[in-house]
Scaffold this active site. Structure first.
Site, PDB file in Angstrom:
ATOM      1  N   HIS A 180      45.280  44.192  30.648  1.00 45.32           N
ATOM      2  CA  HIS A 180      44.938  42.817  30.288  1.00 45.32           C
ATOM      3  C   HIS A 180      43.760  42.367  31.167  1.00 45.32           C
ATOM      4  CE1 HIS A 180      45.402  38.442  30.718  1.00 45.32           C
ATOM      5  NE2 HIS A 180      45.849  38.470  29.483  1.00 45.32           N
ATOM      6  N   ILE A 182      43.065  40.157  33.235  1.00 35.59           N
ATOM      7  CA  ILE A 182      43.187  39.751  34.645  1.00 35.59           C
ATOM      8  C   ILE A 182      43.571  40.926  35.559  1.00 35.59           C
ATOM      9  CG2 ILE A 182      43.924  37.421  33.896  1.00 35.59           C
ATOM     10  CD1 ILE A 182      46.492  37.968  35.629  1.00 35.59           C
ATOM     11  N   LYS A 183      43.966  42.056  35.007  1.00 34.79           N
ATOM     12  CA  LYS A 183      44.481  43.159  35.836  1.00 34.79           C
ATOM     13  C   LYS A 183      43.346  43.891  36.585  1.00 34.79           C
ATOM     14  CE  LYS A 183      48.211  41.697  34.375  1.00 34.79           C
ATOM     15  NZ  LYS A 183      49.383  41.930  33.578  1.00 34.79           N
ATOM     16  N   ASN A 184      43.702  44.869  37.417  1.00 36.56           N
ATOM     17  CA  ASN A 184      42.696  45.527  38.268  1.00 36.56           C
ATOM     18  C   ASN A 184      41.625  46.252  37.460  1.00 36.56           C
ATOM     19  OD1 ASN A 184      45.101  44.978  39.876  1.00 36.56           O
ATOM     20  ND2 ASN A 184      43.967  45.934  41.551  1.00 36.56           N
TER      21      ASN A 184
END
Ligand SMILES: *Cc1c(COP(=O)(O)O)cnc(C)c1O
Length: 383
Positions: A180, A182-184
């Site tokens: 997603h 926002i993930k790393n």
């Protein structure tokens, strides 16, 4: 005050990654194909897992997982309540029951003793969460799972690049990742299931593509193998190449991006050590791990200002925040369906009322960090 809004998260995407997506769009093959296979191979090489299966989200991984494990009515899944709603929703959708476990007040992760205490003869799955990029104490959790013969599947949505005692998260066991935005790393939306159980990997690979006996792409026919048959009814969760190619570029930079996140976390840590009202989530102790610095989560601990007032005042100063997480068990459906009540999980609830995620992403500048820190100081000194 800042004159531009600082979001709490923002994907870090290079021009060459954008160009690679455009190349796939022009190539004549945009759905699951060679790029998805490459992304899976790169993911295997990076984490050291035995097999990796790319899907459209981590939530779709969970959907295939409960199917592969045969979960249904009468079964129980042990989960923290301090998590995103995905695993709990998927548990309910297959007719099983979530069993919520309280978190540690300072690390926000489940304690192995609490997990063991929640096991019943109906427990069919344990899904702990590596919170914000810190790492669970996996050895005791693995021992408990083995002793009771219950699958342990790590929710590593936050933990790409993290390590436990020198071992990459994903190198061992069953682990789920999210891409997603926002993930790393991101693929727009996306997820990956990794496992050292090759039979389970094959089952997941089939379940994510209609339950067919072949994957979505066949190099010889430059398309789907026409002779493939349905082995069992499956879903449609294959990751398209136009997304996978972004994942390839992102994964190649994950260590660099995580290092930048670590540096920003260090600046925040230093600033907040002088502000007792802002209490960062604490790192677990007693075992070696490498943080992936997915989120920077703090608790607002003050009798002069609530978390909601604090985040509203940050917003007035053009600074965004996130909330990871509003505890799951007290959300309407779970109260109504399972009779969850306030007081059930005291440390989860204490944190749920006080946590917020501050702006935190690789492209943040030191001036951005200073704007956040100075705004926090300013808000607190006006109270
Ligand atoms: C983001 C997240 C998920 C869901 O991932 P999707 O890819 O959006 O389905 C699951 N669990 C946790 C802890 C998350 O943060």
């Amino acid at each position: 005050m800042r004159n531009t809004f600082l979001p709490f998260s923002k994907p870090c995407i290079t021009e060459s990654e954008i160009a690679s997506v455009a190349d796939v769009l022009r190539s004549g093959w945009i759905t699951t194909g060679p790029k998805a296979a490459q992304f899976e191979a790169d993911f295997k090489a990076y984490t050291g897992c035995a097999d990796a299966v790319a899907m459209t989200s981590e939530t779709s991984v969970m959907q295939c997982l409960v199917r592969a494990l045969g979960l249904g009515p009468g079964d129980e899944v042990i989960t923290p309540s301090m998590t995103w709603v995905s695993m709990v929703n998927i548990t309910c959708l297959c007719g099983a029951k979530p069993v919520f476990v309280d978190c540690d007040r300072d690390t926000l992760m489940v304690r192995p003793e609490a997990v063991e205490a929640a096991i019943t003869p109906r427990t069919k799955l344990i899904v702990p969460v590596h919170f914000a990029g810190a790492v669970l104490d996996l050895e005791p959790l693995r021992k408990i799972a083995e002793k009771h013969n219950i699958p342990l599947v790590e929710d590593a949505a936050h933990a790409l690049g993290a390590e436990y005692k020198g071992e990459k998260i994903g190198a061992k066991g069953h682990v789920m990742f999210s891409f997603h935005p926002i993930k790393n790393i991101t693929t727009g939306e996306g997820g990956m299931f990794v496992t050292d159980d090759l039979d389970l990997a094959a089952r997941m690979r089939s379940l994510k593509f209609h339950g067919l006996g072949a994957d979505a792409y066949d190099r010889q026919t430059h398309g789907r193998a026409p002779q493939a048959q349905v082995l069992e009814p499956g879903y449609k969760f294959n990751m398209p190449d136009m997304q996978a190619v972004l994942g390839i570029g992102q994964l190649a930079r994950v260590d660099e991006m995580n290092a930048r996140r670590a540096r920003i976390a260090g600046l925040y840590d230093e600033a907040f050590s002088a502000m007792p009202e802002i209490l960062p989530v604490r790192n677990p102790e007693g075992y070696g791990f490498k943080h992936s610095h997915h989120l920077y989560v703090v608790r607002i601990v003050s009798d002069k200002i609530t978390r909601d007032e604090f985040t509203a005042e940050l917003k007035d100063r053009n600074i965004g925040t996130g909330l990871h997480f509003r505890c799951v068990h007290l959300q309407k459906f779970f109260r109504d369906t399972f009779g969850c009540k306030p007081g059930m999980l005291p440390d989860t609830e204490w944190n749920s009322e006080r946590i917020c995620s501050l702006p935190f992403f690789p492209d943040m500048t030191e001036e951005d960090v200073a704007d956040v820190v100075n705004s926090c100081k300013d808000i607190l000194s006006n109270r």
